[in-house]
Write a protein that holds these residues in place. Structure first.
Motif, PDB file in Angstrom:
ATOM      1  N   GLY A   1       0.810  -1.212   0.000  1.00  0.00           N
ATOM      2  CA  GLY A   1       0.000   0.000   0.000  1.00  0.00           C
ATOM      3  C   GLY A   1       0.845   1.266   0.000  1.00  0.00           C
ATOM      4  N   LEU A   2       2.054   1.157   0.529  1.00  0.00           N
ATOM      5  CA  LEU A   2       2.976   2.292   0.541  1.00  0.00           C
ATOM      6  C   LEU A   2       3.824   2.368  -0.731  1.00  0.00           C
ATOM      7  CD1 LEU A   2       4.151   1.981   4.248  1.00  0.00           C
ATOM      8  CD2 LEU A   2       2.799   3.857   3.273  1.00  0.00           C
ATOM      9  N   GLY A   3       3.644   1.377  -1.608  1.00  0.00           N
ATOM     10  CA  GLY A   3       4.437   1.345  -2.836  1.00  0.00           C
ATOM     11  C   GLY A   3       5.854   0.837  -2.622  1.00  0.00           C
ATOM     12  N   ARG A   4       6.107   0.221  -1.492  1.00  0.00           N
ATOM     13  CA  ARG A   4       7.433  -0.325  -1.172  1.00  0.00           C
ATOM     14  C   ARG A   4       7.444  -1.805  -1.547  1.00  0.00           C
ATOM     15  NH1 ARG A   4       7.946   2.293   4.777  1.00  0.00           N
ATOM     16  NH2 ARG A   4       9.601   0.740   4.989  1.00  0.00           N
ATOM     17  N   TYR A   5       7.430  -2.022  -2.851  1.00  0.00           N
ATOM     18  CA  TYR A   5       7.191  -3.358  -3.394  1.00  0.00           C
ATOM     19  C   TYR A   5       8.300  -4.356  -3.086  1.00  0.00           C
ATOM     20  CZ  TYR A   5       3.458  -1.005  -5.905  1.00  0.00           C
ATOM     21  OH  TYR A   5       2.349  -0.276  -6.226  1.00  0.00           O
ATOM     22  N   ASP A   6       9.552  -3.945  -3.130  1.00  0.00           N
ATOM     23  CA  ASP A   6      10.635  -4.882  -2.841  1.00  0.00           C
ATOM     24  C   ASP A   6      10.548  -5.395  -1.406  1.00  0.00           C
ATOM     25  OD1 ASP A   6      11.651  -4.669  -5.421  1.00  0.00           O
ATOM     26  OD2 ASP A   6      13.095  -3.107  -4.883  1.00  0.00           O
ATOM     27  N   GLU A   7      10.249  -4.492  -0.487  1.00  0.00           N
ATOM     28  CA  GLU A   7      10.089  -4.891   0.909  1.00  0.00           C
ATOM     29  C   GLU A   7       8.851  -5.765   1.088  1.00  0.00           C
ATOM     30  OE1 GLU A   7      10.922  -1.670   3.927  1.00  0.00           O
ATOM     31  OE2 GLU A   7      10.961  -0.507   2.059  1.00  0.00           O
ATOM     32  N   ALA A   8       7.796  -5.452   0.353  1.00  0.00           N
ATOM     33  CA  ALA A   8       6.572  -6.250   0.434  1.00  0.00           C
ATOM     34  C   ALA A   8       6.837  -7.684  -0.017  1.00  0.00           C
ATOM     35  CB  ALA A   8       5.462  -5.620  -0.403  1.00  0.00           C
ATOM     36  N   LEU A   9       7.627  -7.836  -1.076  1.00  0.00           N
ATOM     37  CA  LEU A   9       7.957  -9.185  -1.540  1.00  0.00           C
ATOM     38  C   LEU A   9       8.695  -9.970  -0.469  1.00  0.00           C
ATOM     39  CD1 LEU A   9       9.011  -8.544  -5.244  1.00  0.00           C
ATOM     40  CD2 LEU A   9       6.969  -9.745  -4.436  1.00  0.00           C
ATOM     41  N   VAL A  10       9.596  -9.327   0.253  1.00  0.00           N
ATOM     42  CA  VAL A  10      10.313  -9.997   1.346  1.00  0.00           C
ATOM     43  C   VAL A  10       9.327 -10.434   2.425  1.00  0.00           C
ATOM     44  CG1 VAL A  10      12.019  -9.698   3.186  1.00  0.00           C
ATOM     45  CG2 VAL A  10      12.501  -8.835   0.882  1.00  0.00           C
ATOM     46  N   ALA A  11       8.398  -9.548   2.776  1.00  0.00           N
ATOM     47  CA  ALA A  11       7.398  -9.897   3.791  1.00  0.00           C
ATOM     48  C   ALA A  11       6.542 -11.072   3.334  1.00  0.00           C
ATOM     49  CB  ALA A  11       6.518  -8.683   4.103  1.00  0.00           C
ATOM     50  N   PHE A  12       6.115 -11.050   2.068  1.00  0.00           N
ATOM     51  CA  PHE A  12       5.313 -12.162   1.564  1.00  0.00           C
ATOM     52  C   PHE A  12       6.138 -13.444   1.467  1.00  0.00           C
ATOM     53  CE2 PHE A  12       2.499  -8.776  -0.378  1.00  0.00           C
ATOM     54  CZ  PHE A  12       1.464  -8.989   0.522  1.00  0.00           C
ATOM     55  N   ASP A  13       7.422 -13.336   1.158  1.00  0.00           N
ATOM     56  CA  ASP A  13       8.290 -14.519   1.166  1.00  0.00           C
ATOM     57  C   ASP A  13       8.361 -15.128   2.560  1.00  0.00           C
ATOM     58  OD1 ASP A  13       8.821 -14.327  -1.542  1.00  0.00           O
ATOM     59  OD2 ASP A  13      10.784 -13.371  -1.277  1.00  0.00           O
ATOM     60  N   ASN A  14       8.489 -14.268   3.579  1.00  0.00           N
ATOM     61  CA  ASN A  14       8.497 -14.770   4.959  1.00  0.00           C
ATOM     62  C   ASN A  14       7.175 -15.441   5.297  1.00  0.00           C
ATOM     63  OD1 ASN A  14      11.107 -14.002   5.680  1.00  0.00           O
ATOM     64  ND2 ASN A  14      10.461 -11.936   6.199  1.00  0.00           N
ATOM     65  N   SER A  15       6.089 -14.836   4.862  1.00  0.00           N
ATOM     66  CA  SER A  15       4.771 -15.416   5.098  1.00  0.00           C
ATOM     67  C   SER A  15       4.655 -16.789   4.438  1.00  0.00           C
ATOM     68  CB  SER A  15       3.689 -14.464   4.572  1.00  0.00           C
ATOM     69  OG  SER A  15       2.415 -14.997   4.782  1.00  0.00           O
ATOM     70  N   ALA A  16       5.105 -16.887   3.190  1.00  0.00           N
ATOM     71  CA  ALA A  16       5.028 -18.161   2.455  1.00  0.00           C
ATOM     72  C   ALA A  16       5.923 -19.218   3.085  1.00  0.00           C
ATOM     73  CB  ALA A  16       5.404 -17.947   0.993  1.00  0.00           C
ATOM     74  N   ARG A  17       7.064 -18.809   3.595  1.00  0.00           N
ATOM     75  CA  ARG A  17       7.969 -19.758   4.246  1.00  0.00           C
ATOM     76  C   ARG A  17       7.301 -20.361   5.485  1.00  0.00           C
ATOM     77  NH1 ARG A  17      10.890 -18.668   8.410  1.00  0.00           N
ATOM     78  NH2 ARG A  17      10.866 -16.411   8.075  1.00  0.00           N
ATOM     79  N   LEU A  18       6.554 -19.534   6.207  1.00  0.00           N
ATOM     80  CA  LEU A  18       5.909 -19.997   7.428  1.00  0.00           C
ATOM     81  C   LEU A  18       4.614 -20.763   7.173  1.00  0.00           C
ATOM     82  CD1 LEU A  18       6.554 -16.798   9.529  1.00  0.00           C
ATOM     83  CD2 LEU A  18       7.557 -19.056   9.923  1.00  0.00           C
ATOM     84  N   ASN A  19       3.940 -20.472   6.074  1.00  0.00           N
ATOM     85  CA  ASN A  19       2.704 -21.183   5.726  1.00  0.00           C
ATOM     86  C   ASN A  19       2.620 -21.312   4.205  1.00  0.00           C
ATOM     87  OD1 ASN A  19       0.214 -22.300   5.475  1.00  0.00           O
ATOM     88  ND2 ASN A  19      -0.890 -20.694   6.558  1.00  0.00           N
ATOM     89  N   PRO A  20       3.307 -22.312   3.650  1.00  0.00           N
ATOM     90  CA  PRO A  20       3.359 -22.445   2.191  1.00  0.00           C
ATOM     91  C   PRO A  20       2.021 -22.820   1.541  1.00  0.00           C
ATOM     92  CG  PRO A  20       4.512 -24.257   3.265  1.00  0.00           C
ATOM     93  CD  PRO A  20       4.106 -23.299   4.338  1.00  0.00           C
ATOM     94  N   ASN A  21       1.029 -23.170   2.336  1.00  0.00           N
ATOM     95  CA  ASN A  21      -0.269 -23.566   1.777  1.00  0.00           C
ATOM     96  C   ASN A  21      -1.279 -22.435   1.714  1.00  0.00           C
ATOM     97  OD1 ASN A  21       0.568 -26.266   1.425  1.00  0.00           O
ATOM     98  ND2 ASN A  21       0.247 -26.617   3.605  1.00  0.00           N
ATOM     99  N   GLU A  22      -0.858 -21.212   2.048  1.00  0.00           N
ATOM    100  CA  GLU A  22      -1.772 -20.071   2.031  1.00  0.00           C
ATOM    101  C   GLU A  22      -1.735 -19.413   0.653  1.00  0.00           C
ATOM    102  OE1 GLU A  22      -4.352 -17.502   2.189  1.00  0.00           O
ATOM    103  OE2 GLU A  22      -4.188 -18.683   4.024  1.00  0.00           O
ATOM    104  N   PRO A  23      -2.799 -19.571  -0.143  1.00  0.00           N
ATOM    105  CA  PRO A  23      -2.778 -19.050  -1.517  1.00  0.00           C
ATOM    106  C   PRO A  23      -2.775 -17.528  -1.613  1.00  0.00           C
ATOM    107  CG  PRO A  23      -4.940 -19.949  -0.993  1.00  0.00           C
ATOM    108  CD  PRO A  23      -4.040 -20.279   0.163  1.00  0.00           C
ATOM    109  N   ASN A  24      -3.324 -16.829  -0.623  1.00  0.00           N
ATOM    110  CA  ASN A  24      -3.363 -15.367  -0.694  1.00  0.00           C
ATOM    111  C   ASN A  24      -1.974 -14.743  -0.737  1.00  0.00           C
ATOM    112  OD1 ASN A  24      -6.156 -14.958  -0.804  1.00  0.00           O
ATOM    113  ND2 ASN A  24      -6.310 -15.334   1.391  1.00  0.00           N
TER     114      ASN A  24
END
Length: 88
Positions: free
Chosen positions: A50-73
């Protein structure tokens, strides 16, 4: 409620109102306290996006996926960011 719950719920409320800076601050505090919760990183990704900080957002989503790889969102949000970056 305990401090962890306060940070998480406040972060979610800030997101609802699109107050991304406030959300990010609370959600970062939350993930420092609860680094194993994928949702904290997922919500951080939403705030960063939402802040347009896309590179950082990708890192956050990567961390999220690492912790729950079955979450499609998580993958859906990553896809939107990658598309947005491609069209800059």
């Amino acid at each position: 409620p305990d401090l962890k719950t306060v940070y998480r719920e406040r972060g979610r409320c800030w997101l609802t109102g699109k107050n991304y800076e406030e959300a990010l601050s609370d959600l970062r505090r939350y993930t420092e306290l609860v680094p194993e919760d994928f949702a904290g990183f997922f919500y951080q990704g939403i705030a960063l996006s939402g802040l347009g900080r896309y590179d950082e957002a990708l890192v956050a989503f990567d961390n999220s996926a690492r912790l729950n790889p079955n979450e499609p969102n998580t993958y859906y949000q990553r896809g939107w960011i990658l598309l947005a970056q491609k069209h800059r």
